[in-house]
Enzyme design. Structure first.
Site, PDB file in Angstrom:
ATOM      1  N   ASP A  59      91.519  19.624 -14.833  1.00 32.96           N
ATOM      2  CA  ASP A  59      92.415  18.872 -13.948  1.00 32.96           C
ATOM      3  C   ASP A  59      93.450  18.132 -14.779  1.00 32.96           C
ATOM      4  O   ASP A  59      93.113  17.315 -15.624  1.00 32.96           O
ATOM      5  CB  ASP A  59      91.606  17.886 -13.109  1.00 32.96           C
ATOM      6  CG  ASP A  59      92.367  17.415 -11.884  1.00 32.96           C
ATOM      7  OD1 ASP A  59      93.558  17.103 -12.015  1.00 32.96           O
ATOM      8  OD2 ASP A  59      91.770  17.345 -10.807  1.00 32.96           O
ATOM      9  N   SER A 109      96.454  17.309  -6.168  1.00 30.90           N
ATOM     10  CA  SER A 109      95.300  18.159  -6.475  1.00 30.90           C
ATOM     11  C   SER A 109      94.746  18.888  -5.261  1.00 30.90           C
ATOM     12  O   SER A 109      94.115  19.937  -5.412  1.00 30.90           O
ATOM     13  CB  SER A 109      94.189  17.313  -7.102  1.00 30.90           C
ATOM     14  OG  SER A 109      94.619  16.754  -8.316  1.00 30.90           O
ATOM     15  N   HIS A 170      85.642  15.239  -4.025  1.00 32.64           N
ATOM     16  CA  HIS A 170      87.033  15.009  -4.414  1.00 32.64           C
ATOM     17  C   HIS A 170      87.890  16.219  -4.079  1.00 32.64           C
ATOM     18  O   HIS A 170      87.384  17.329  -3.877  1.00 32.64           O
ATOM     19  CB  HIS A 170      87.110  14.703  -5.911  1.00 32.64           C
ATOM     20  CG  HIS A 170      88.507  14.444  -6.381  1.00 32.64           C
ATOM     21  ND1 HIS A 170      89.302  15.430  -6.909  1.00 32.64           N
ATOM     22  CD2 HIS A 170      89.246  13.322  -6.377  1.00 32.64           C
ATOM     23  CE1 HIS A 170      90.480  14.916  -7.221  1.00 32.64           C
ATOM     24  NE2 HIS A 170      90.473  13.641  -6.900  1.00 32.64           N
ATOM     25  N   THR A 172      89.745  18.278  -5.697  1.00 39.01           N
ATOM     26  CA  THR A 172      89.712  19.483  -6.513  1.00 39.01           C
ATOM     27  C   THR A 172      88.543  20.395  -6.162  1.00 39.01           C
ATOM     28  O   THR A 172      88.747  21.551  -5.813  1.00 39.01           O
ATOM     29  CB  THR A 172      89.717  19.105  -8.002  1.00 39.01           C
ATOM     30  OG1 THR A 172      90.873  18.298  -8.278  1.00 39.01           O
ATOM     31  CG2 THR A 172      89.759  20.328  -8.884  1.00 39.01           C
ATOM     32  N   GLU A 293      81.756  14.491 -33.568  1.00 40.60           N
ATOM     33  CA  GLU A 293      80.828  15.560 -33.254  1.00 40.60           C
ATOM     34  C   GLU A 293      79.910  15.130 -32.113  1.00 40.60           C
ATOM     35  O   GLU A 293      78.764  14.742 -32.333  1.00 40.60           O
ATOM     36  CB  GLU A 293      79.993  15.922 -34.488  1.00 40.60           C
ATOM     37  CG  GLU A 293      80.788  16.611 -35.587  1.00 40.60           C
ATOM     38  CD  GLU A 293      81.265  17.983 -35.134  1.00 40.60           C
ATOM     39  OE1 GLU A 293      82.294  18.435 -35.645  1.00 40.60           O
ATOM     40  OE2 GLU A 293      80.609  18.585 -34.257  1.00 40.60           O
ATOM     41  N   ASP A 371      95.125  22.603 -12.485  1.00 33.83           N
ATOM     42  CA  ASP A 371      95.745  22.502 -11.162  1.00 33.83           C
ATOM     43  C   ASP A 371      97.188  22.034 -11.265  1.00 33.83           C
ATOM     44  O   ASP A 371      98.033  22.423 -10.469  1.00 33.83           O
ATOM     45  CB  ASP A 371      94.936  21.565 -10.257  1.00 33.83           C
ATOM     46  CG  ASP A 371      94.641  20.217 -10.899  1.00 33.83           C
ATOM     47  OD1 ASP A 371      94.892  20.046 -12.108  1.00 33.83           O
ATOM     48  OD2 ASP A 371      94.128  19.325 -10.192  1.00 33.83           O
ATOM     49  N   HIS A 372      97.475  21.227 -12.257  1.00 36.29           N
ATOM     50  CA  HIS A 372      98.816  20.690 -12.459  1.00 36.29           C
ATOM     51  C   HIS A 372      98.871  20.068 -13.848  1.00 36.29           C
ATOM     52  O   HIS A 372      97.864  20.039 -14.560  1.00 36.29           O
ATOM     53  CB  HIS A 372      99.163  19.632 -11.398  1.00 36.29           C
ATOM     54  CG  HIS A 372      98.146  18.528 -11.339  1.00 36.29           C
ATOM     55  ND1 HIS A 372      98.053  17.539 -12.297  1.00 36.29           N
ATOM     56  CD2 HIS A 372      97.157  18.269 -10.443  1.00 36.29           C
ATOM     57  CE1 HIS A 372      97.062  16.725 -11.989  1.00 36.29           C
ATOM     58  NE2 HIS A 372      96.489  17.156 -10.881  1.00 36.29           N
ATOM     59  N   HIS A 447     101.570  12.971 -11.802  1.00 33.72           N
ATOM     60  CA  HIS A 447     101.445  14.362 -12.219  1.00 33.72           C
ATOM     61  C   HIS A 447     102.779  14.859 -12.761  1.00 33.72           C
ATOM     62  O   HIS A 447     103.831  14.264 -12.521  1.00 33.72           O
ATOM     63  CB  HIS A 447     101.045  15.238 -11.038  1.00 33.72           C
ATOM     64  CG  HIS A 447      99.694  14.910 -10.487  1.00 33.72           C
ATOM     65  ND1 HIS A 447      99.211  15.450  -9.313  1.00 33.72           N
ATOM     66  CD2 HIS A 447      98.715  14.099 -10.947  1.00 33.72           C
ATOM     67  CE1 HIS A 447      97.998  14.994  -9.080  1.00 33.72           C
ATOM     68  NE2 HIS A 447      97.678  14.156 -10.054  1.00 33.72           N
TER      69      HIS A 447
END
Length: 512
Positions: A59, A109, A170, A172, A293, A371-372, A447
């Site tokens: 996302d 989204s 949500h 998405t 790590e 998505d964007h 976005h």
């Protein structure tokens, strides 16, 4: 004078930044020839039926985020960074997807999720419905519902699942199963009276009712427990056992499940705990501790997943969990915190690598996309190997102050101190919570509207090429797996039937 000295030092040191092998022209020629040989091999197209479908969705993971994450990955491995390769970089086919919504140049989204899951472009703010639906107007929904690739696969007798680090209601992930005039109708408590009276259902209820036996894995945020029993899913309880309280200091997240009665909404701690075996207790998301790590979040369970081993018993198979870092979430809940966003992108890439090693490109179509984008950028003529979160090697020729390479077009990083731009040398710009400077002040960064990359590997991956409308993605994936409306070619072309194949769809989502 200080700026001039910095430029001179940069010029003097620039020669030492070039690895010795890169000074030899033959190094670049050999590299190009190897790439050419690999490209020529792609002429032998993989036209197998895809037994498995995997969609990794970052996302907000625009092209600039991918590039910066590549550099960060290399620097975490003690390299200069630019020469590094992400796991998605190794996928042989790359395309661009146009992300606009039907009524928005810069998308949200919900509309984009409807495109890359349902194959139909939609209005911003609406989920799983056509552009004939007006946002927040329940009475425009009936007859405008569009189904997702998960539904197509389920109707083809396949096992389907979602693994997400955001709340599963949500915008998405919800386009995978819900049809709603508003992405904000998570539960009936968020719905206006006229929507309830009009018969519209909240997203949480649709999760339980719309696609039976959908497998859902959670990271941070909400999760789903489907089936009878107490309000916890099997194997998904908090540390210490099913039904016990969350661990000390854990943040609550919204979640959904079913009990003996109707669906309900509750709260659960934000920990990754999926599948059989001991619980995984590494927190993920914006507030996770960053390190060079990090522990492998869900590799043991992903490695042993029956879905990844192509079990013929989908109804009993636990879903394949994985850590899905939320590239966009750090810019939503922690706006402008590039360090968190890029570390999460690297974590997503590790999950992609693991799934690649556990599957075969002969029978598994894997797609990585976003998505964007976001208004995230980095520049400033930084030298080779410059720390990705570091300063540009110059000062502004306007206000004579330094600036970081990473900047945002808008957002909360716009700071004026004593009438001037904040001097970043006076703050800890390497801290995980540092908000990069932005050009325009906004409480929330927005976005971006540019195209996003689509990386593909496996059967029919060559169908993802060039520049596409975003809604093309699920159609190409469905064609590869012989599900949905494109099935006539499967037997007609002499390709094996897919009736006994077990594709699964992993949606690794990031909240934006």
């Amino acid at each position: 004078m200080k700026a001039l000295l910095l430029v001179l030092l940069t010029q003097l040191c620039s020669a030492s930044l070039v690895p010795e092998r890169e000074k030899d022209p033959e190094y670049w020629r050999r590299q190009a020839q190897e790439t050419l040989r690999n490209a020529l091999r792609l002429q032998r197209l993989n036209q197998n039926v895809a037994k498995n479908l995997i969609l990794f969705l970052g996302d907000g993971m625009g092209v600039s985020t991918v590039t910066a994450a590549r550099i960060l990955k290399g620097q975490l491995q003690h390299g200069q960074g630019e020469e590094s390769l992400l796991e998605m970089d190794k996928f042989p086919y790359v395309a661009l997807a146009k992300t606009y919504n039907t009524n928005a140049q810069v998308p949200d989204s919900a509309g984009t999720a409807t495109a890359y899951l349902c194959g139909v472009k939609a209005n911003e703010g609406t989920v799983g419905v056509s552009a004939g639906v007006t946002r927040d107007h329940c009475n425009t929904t009936q007859g405008q519902e569009v189904t997702s690739i998960l539904r197509w696969a389920k109707e083809g007798g396949k096992a389907v699942g979602i693994v997400t680090t955001t709340r599963v209601t949500h915008a998405t992930p919800s386009a995978a199963y819900a049809h709603s005039a508003s992405r904000d109708w998570y539960s009936d408590g968020e719905m206006p009276p006229d929507a309830l009276e009009g018969g519209c259902k909240d997203i949480a209820r649709q999760l339980v009712e719309n696609i039976p036996d959908i497998e859902v894995g959670r990271g941070t945020g909400p999760w789903v427990g489907v089936g009878p029993g107490p309000p916890v899913g099997e194997g998904l309880g908090p540390p210490g056992g099913v039904g016990q309280g969350p661990p000390r200091g854990a943040r609550p997240g919204r979640w959904v499940g079913t009990g003996p009665g109707p669906p309900w909404v509750g709260y659960q701690a934000c920990w990754v705990e999926v599948g059989p075996g001991p619980p995984i207790r590494r927190r993920v998301g914006p507030r996770a501790r960053l390190g060079p790590e990090p522990q492998t979040p869900a590799s043991p369970h992903l490695r042993s997943s029956p879905l990844l081993s192509r079990t013929p018993h989908p109804q009993t198979a636990p879903f394949p969990p994985s850590s899905a870092p939320r590239c966009g979430s750090a810019q939503k809940f922690s706006p402008g915190k590039a360090k968190q966003a890029l570390h999460e992108a690297v974590e997503l890439d590790r999950a992609i690598g693991l799934a690649t090693r556990l599957t075969s490109s002969q029978d598994t179509l894997s797609v990585v996309t976003a998505d964007h984008s976001h208004v995230f950028t980095f520049g400033g003529y930084t030298p080779r190997g410059n720390p990705i979160f570091g300063l540009a090697p110059m000062q502004s020729d306007v206000d004579r102050k330094p600036f970081t390479s990473i900047l945002y077009g808008n957002g909360p990083g716009y700071k004026i101190v004593a009438g001037e731009r904040e001097n970043v040398s006076a703050v800890d710009f390497a801290h995980a919570n540092y908000q990069a400077q932005s050009a325009v002040p906004l409480r929330q960064e927005t976005h971006g509207g540019e195209d996003v990359a689509v990386f593909a590997r496996g059967p029919m991956a060559h169908l993802l090429h060039g520049v596409h409308e975003q809604n093309y993605i699920p159609h190409a994936m469905a064609y590869a797996a012989c599900i949905g409306s494109n099935r006539a070619h499967c037997n007609a072309a002499g390709r094996p039937a897919a009736s006994l194949l077990l594709p699964f769809l992993i949606l690794l989502f990031l909240l934006c």
